[in-house]
Design a protein around this motif. Structure first.
Motif, PDB file in Angstrom:
ATOM      1  N   ARG A 273       0.840  -1.208   0.000  1.00 30.05           N
ATOM      2  CA  ARG A 273       0.000   0.000   0.000  1.00 30.05           C
ATOM      3  C   ARG A 273       0.869   1.250   0.000  1.00 30.05           C
ATOM      4  O   ARG A 273       1.968   1.258   0.564  1.00 30.05           O
ATOM      5  N   ASP A 380      -0.053   3.801 -12.770  1.00 29.15           N
ATOM      6  CA  ASP A 380      -0.417   2.766 -11.789  1.00 29.15           C
ATOM      7  C   ASP A 380      -0.354   3.313 -10.364  1.00 29.15           C
ATOM      8  O   ASP A 380      -1.225   3.025  -9.532  1.00 29.15           O
ATOM      9  N   ARG A 384      -3.415   3.838  -7.367  1.00 25.70           N
ATOM     10  CA  ARG A 384      -3.356   3.161  -6.061  1.00 25.70           C
ATOM     11  C   ARG A 384      -3.535   4.120  -4.885  1.00 25.70           C
ATOM     12  O   ARG A 384      -3.551   3.694  -3.733  1.00 25.70           O
TER      13      ARG A 384
END
Length: 400
Positions: A273, A380, A384
């Motif tokens: 994360r 990307d 996230r």
């Protein structure tokens, strides 16, 4: 050849006993107390000691001590108590010089008197058997030793150096009451792996399963909470050291930087994360001037808002004795261009405003900086951000 007999004639050792001159002894004994006289100490030529006239050959050392007196925090009332106190504390007692000089207990000719006289116990503490400690169904022995303690009624016993279990026992010899303090000596742990090798013993100190002298040690809620908090941190470090194939030192001291990097490493490599960190009002980037002007930056106009991913190689981060290498991604989703500062020949500074109460995002990776592409990797990372965790909310016990 004739051999000289000079040495054999003039260097023979005498076996005659040294005797003090009679006139000198009479003069010294004028000051001697009744029943005593000054006698020459064997093996000396100029030192005289007080001895009883009943036995002038008795090699006894005469001292004067005034009671009561204070010694190592204790009030003593007799020579027996002083002897016992010197043994129990393994300390020497300094004699009062003025008492020894009225009249002198020792006279050394040609000197101003004997000073700094000390008496002490010649007996040391005996060796002790190890103490048995029960941890659940298991039993093991802890080496212990008696140590000096300023009390005539109590003795103090502690675990020997280098033991994980640190014991301190105060035994009252009159009441047989025992005061027991048991704790963990983390100084014996050299590496993080040492912690996990001894985890059963360490964990037992925070659950009511450890017994010493049939007494069960019961931890309080604060101790249990602290253990859980630290253990979760150590578990996170263990997973990180597996990823980097390193061995961490045991964290005897932990500073804010250690916590910060451990949090980002944990979320980046264990939970996969991004970490959200609150922004300041502005941010300044420095660029190599030649490289900056060789590329196109037509979008940099006053008031224009852009998003940026900044990759940076971390060549060497030292964390708990190990060196880590990784790629650091910093993501700024919204920045407003303000101005450029061109002050020197080598670099140029670019200033951006950041929205109020906004975040930037961090991610550590083992990617190669040469493979970074803004259109793929950068996109990307932007996607996230929705699943990012605030750095203040990171919990090492939470695995995603």
């Amino acid at each position: 050849m004739a051999v000289s007999k000079f040495n054999s004639v003039f260097s023979k050792k005498t076996n005659k006993e040294m005797k003090a001159p009679t006139a000198l002894r009479k003069k010294l004994n004028l000051e001697a107390p009744r029943g005593y006289s000054y006698e020459l100490m064997e093996g000396t030529e100029d030192m005289y000691v007080l001895r009883s006239k009943k036995n002038r050959k008795e090699n006894s050392f005469q001292v004067r001590i005034k009671f009561p007196l204070e010694f190592e925090g204790m009030t003593l009332h007799s020579i027996d108590e002083l002897v016992e106190a010197m043994y129990r504390t393994q300390k020497t007692f300094k004699l009062d010089e003025s008492l020894q000089e009225d009249p002198p207990t020792i006279i050394q000719l040609g000197s101003s008197g004997v000073i700094k006289q000390m008496i002490g116990s010649v007996e040391t503490f005996p060796a002790l058997d190890p103490i048995e400690v029960e941890v659940g169904e298991e039993k093991f022995l802890v080496p212990v030793e008696r140590v000096p303690h300023p009390s005539l009624t109590e003795i103090k016993i502690i675990s020997r150096r280098g033991q994980l279990i640190d014991l301190e026992i105060i035994l009252n010899e009159e009441s047989n009451h025992i005061k027991l303090i048991a704790k963990l000596n983390y100084d014996t742990l050299m590496t993080l792996d040492d912690y996990f090798k001894n985890l059963d013993i360490i964990r037992s100190f925070f659950t009511p399963v450890i017994k010493i002298f049939n007494k069960t040690l019961v931890p309080d809620d604060n101790q249990i909470g602290a253990f859980k908090h630290n253990h979760d941190f150590f578990e996170a470090l263990r997973e990180i050291q597996k990823i980097f194939s390193v061995t961490f030192d045991f964290p005897h001291k932990i500073n804010n930087d250690d916590v910060y990097f451990t949090k980002v490493l944990f979320e980046s490599f264990i939970n996969n994360r991004l970490v959200a960190i609150q922004n300041q009002n502005q941010i300044v980037f420095s660029f190599d001037k030649e490289k900056f002007y060789s590329s196109s930056h037509s979008e940099l106009e006053d008031g224009v808002e852009i998003g940026v991913v900044r990759p940076r190689e971390i060549i060497s981060l030292e964390l708990f004795g190990a060196e880590l290498q990784f790629l650091e991604y910093t993501i700024y989703p919204r920045m407003t261009f303000r101005r450029m500062i061109d002050e020197n020949r080598e670099e140029i500074k670019v200033i951006f405003d950041l929205p109020e109460e906004s975040n930037h995002y961090m991610l550590f990776s083992l990617d190669s900086i040469d493979e970074f592409d803004m259109m793929t990797t950068g996109q990307d990372l932007f996607e996230r951000m929705d699943n990012a965790v605030s750095i203040q909310e990171i919990d090492f016990s939470v695995l995603c």
